[in-house]
Design an enzyme around this catalytic site. Structure first.
Site, PDB file in Angstrom:
ATOM      1  N   HIS A 261       0.831  -1.189   0.000  1.00  0.00           N
ATOM      2  CA  HIS A 261       0.000   0.000   0.000  1.00  0.00           C
ATOM      3  C   HIS A 261       0.877   1.254   0.000  1.00  0.00           C
ATOM      4  CE1 HIS A 261      -3.884  -2.064   1.644  1.00  0.00           C
ATOM      5  NE2 HIS A 261      -3.359  -2.683   0.595  1.00  0.00           N
ATOM      6  N   GLU A 263       0.803   3.814   1.939  1.00  0.00           N
ATOM      7  CA  GLU A 263       1.278   4.133   3.278  1.00  0.00           C
ATOM      8  C   GLU A 263       2.471   3.258   3.661  1.00  0.00           C
ATOM      9  OE1 GLU A 263      -3.327   4.199   3.476  1.00  0.00           O
ATOM     10  OE2 GLU A 263      -1.748   3.281   2.258  1.00  0.00           O
ATOM     11  N   CYS A 288      -6.182   1.635   5.415  1.00  0.00           N
ATOM     12  CA  CYS A 288      -6.879   0.400   5.749  1.00  0.00           C
ATOM     13  C   CYS A 288      -6.460  -0.067   7.143  1.00  0.00           C
ATOM     14  CB  CYS A 288      -6.577  -0.676   4.713  1.00  0.00           C
ATOM     15  SG  CYS A 288      -4.869  -1.294   4.808  1.00  0.00           S
ATOM     16  N   CYS A 291      -2.642  -1.037   7.421  1.00  0.00           N
ATOM     17  CA  CYS A 291      -1.754   0.137   7.424  1.00  0.00           C
ATOM     18  C   CYS A 291      -1.895   0.939   8.713  1.00  0.00           C
ATOM     19  CB  CYS A 291      -2.051   1.022   6.225  1.00  0.00           C
ATOM     20  SG  CYS A 291      -1.475   0.350   4.651  1.00  0.00           S
TER      21      CYS A 291
END
Length: 373
Positions: A261, A263, A288, A291
Site C-alpha cells: 500500500h 502508506e 486500511c 496500514c
C-alpha cells in the site's frame, strides 16, 4: 485577489461578477477592448447589444491595456477585484503570471445562451438573430483559427457550466462553491500536501485503486509512497498481482494481494528514526486496517485523508486507542463544476455520512476528529 471570468456570450459572466460584488464585496474592474465588436454580440440588424445598462462602467476602474490594469491591482492585491474583460492570449498570459489571479471560465449550452441573448435584445428593442445565425457567429467567436477565444477557456483553473434558470439557484450554487476562498490562489499546507499525495498516486500501478501518500514533519516532506507490487516484481498493471487482475470484489481475499500500500511504501522509505514525533501522514484515501496499525507503531501523530474507505470505522478505533489524530480534508473544487446540479454544503456524500456516522459516535472528541470544511 483578482478573479477573471471568461466565456462565450451570455454564458453568465456578468451575473457571476455581480454576485461577487453584491455578496463578497468585490469591485468590478474593466479593460478596454481594442478589437472590433464580434458579430455574436450584435442583433439581427448588426447593432451592438450591450451587456449592461449604459453608464455602468466605472471610469475610475477602466484601463487602456493589461499592463495598466495590473499596475493598479498589484498595489491593491489584498482587495477583491473581478473582471469579465478577458480579450485574448496576451491578457491571459499577463494575468496568469500573478499569484493573486484566478481564471474562471463560464459556459452554457448554446441553446440556453441564445435564449438569454434574445431576452437581452428584447430589453433594447432589438431583433435577435436566428438560432442558426447565432450558432455560426458563436463558432466564429470561439473557434476561428488564430482569433477564436475557445482555447483561452481551457486555461482556466476552474470551469463552470452555468445552465441554471434563475439567479437564486445560481447564487446558491456559487455560495457553496466559495469562489473567494484564498486557498484557490495559494494552497494551504493541508491542500499542498494532499496535492502531493494525489501526484504520488499517479505513479501507482495497482489495478484496483490509485493511492498516494506523503509523510511530513514540520512542514517538510520526509517520504512519499504509492501502491503497487514490491521492487523487482512484475508491476500490478502488467499482471504482477493475480488478485488485483482477477476482478476480485473490494475487501475480499486481501491476504492474497501482493501489492504494497502507499502508506507502507512511505513508511518503509522513511523509517521510524526519520519519522520521529509530530509527523503527519497525508493520504488521498483513508488508511486500511493493516496500514493503520503500522502507522500507529512508527509514531505518526496525525493522519489526514481525502476519500473514505470501507474500513474507516476500524481504522478510527485503532487511531483513537493509539493516540493518532485522524481527520478528513477535501480541497476546494477544481476542474469542471456543473452549477445546475447544486453543490453540497458538506463535502461528505449522504452514503458516506451514513457509513461514517459510527466513527463520530466513537470519536466525539473535537480535538481528535475535526469537522470537514
Amino acid at each position: 485577489m483578482l478573479i477573471g471570468l471568461c466565456g462565450g456570450i451570455c454564458a453568465g459572466k456578468s451575473s457571476i461578477a455581480s454576485y461577487l460584488v453584491e455578496e463578497h464585496r468585490f469591485e468590478r474592474i474593466y479593460l478596454e477592448r481594442t478589437a472590433a465588436t464580434p458579430a455574436v454580440e450584435k442583433s439581427a440588424s448588426n447593432a451592438h447589444v450591450p451587456s449592461a445598462q449604459p453608464g455602468f462602467t466605472d471610469p475610475e476602474y477602466t484601463f487602456p491595456n493589461i499592463d495598466a490594469l495590473l499596475d493598479f491591482v498589484t498595489l491593491r492585491w489584498k482587495e477583491r477585484w473581478v473582471t469579465t474583460d478577458i480579450w485574448d492570449d496576451k491578457v491571459v498570459d499577463a494575468l496568469l503570471r500573478r499569484p493573486f489571479f484566478l481564471l474562471v471560465s463560464v459556459d452554457a449550452p448554446v441553446s440556453v445562451r441564445w435564449q438569454r441573448f434574445k431576452h437581452r435584445c428584447a430589453a433594447y428593442n432589438l431583433k435577435p438573430p436566428t438560432l442558426e445565425d447565432f450558432v455560426l457567429r458563436n463558432d466564429a467567436h470561439l473557434f476561428a483559427p488564430g482569433t477564436g477565444l475557445g482555447a483561452l477557456f481551457e486555461r482556466a483553473q476552474l470551469k463552470l457550466l452555468n445552465s441554471t434558470t434563475s439567479k437564486p439557484s445560481l447564487h446558491s450554487a456559487l455560495k457553496s462553491l466559495n469562489l473567494s476562498n484564498e486557498a484557490r490562489l495559494r494552497p494551504s499546507w493541508d491542500q499542498y500536501f494532499m496535492q502531493l499525495a494525489d501526484l504520488a498516486a499517479h505513479r501507482s500501478n495497482c489495478m484496483k485503486r490509485r493511492v498516494g501518500c506523503v509523510i511530513v514533519r514540520e512542514k517538510r516532506v520526509i517520504s512519499t509512497g504509492y501502491n503497487g507490487t514490491p521492487r523487482g516484481m512484475t508491476n500490478c498493471n502488467e499482471g504482477g498481482c493475480p488478485r488485483c487482475n482477477s476482478a476480485t470484489k473490494g475487501g475480499a481475499d486481501l491476504s492474497t494481494c501482493l501489492c504494497l500500500h502507499a502508506e507502507e511504501n512511505a513508511l518503509l522509505e522513511a523509517g521510524r528514526d526519520r519519522i520521529g514525533d509530530k509527523s503527519t501522514l497525508y493520504c488521498n484515501t483513508c488508511p486500511c486496517l493493516t496500514c493503520s496499525v503500522k502507522i500507529a507503531q512508527v509514531g505518526i501523530s496525525e493522519v489526514v485523508y481525502n476519500q473514505g474507505y470501507m474500513v474507516d470505522t476500524k481504522t478510527a478505533e485503532i487511531f483513537a486507542e493509539s493516540g493518532v489524530r485522524l481527520r478528513q480534508f477535501s480541497p476546494p473544487r477544481e476542474g469542471l463544476v456543473d452549477l445546475s446540479l447544486g453543490l453540497p454544503e458538506d463535502t461528505i456524500t449522504p452514503s458516506e455520512a451514513s457509513r461514517l456516522g459510527d466513527i463520530r459516535e466513537i470519536l466525539d472528541d473535537a480535538d481528535f476528529v475535526r469537522p470537514v470544511y
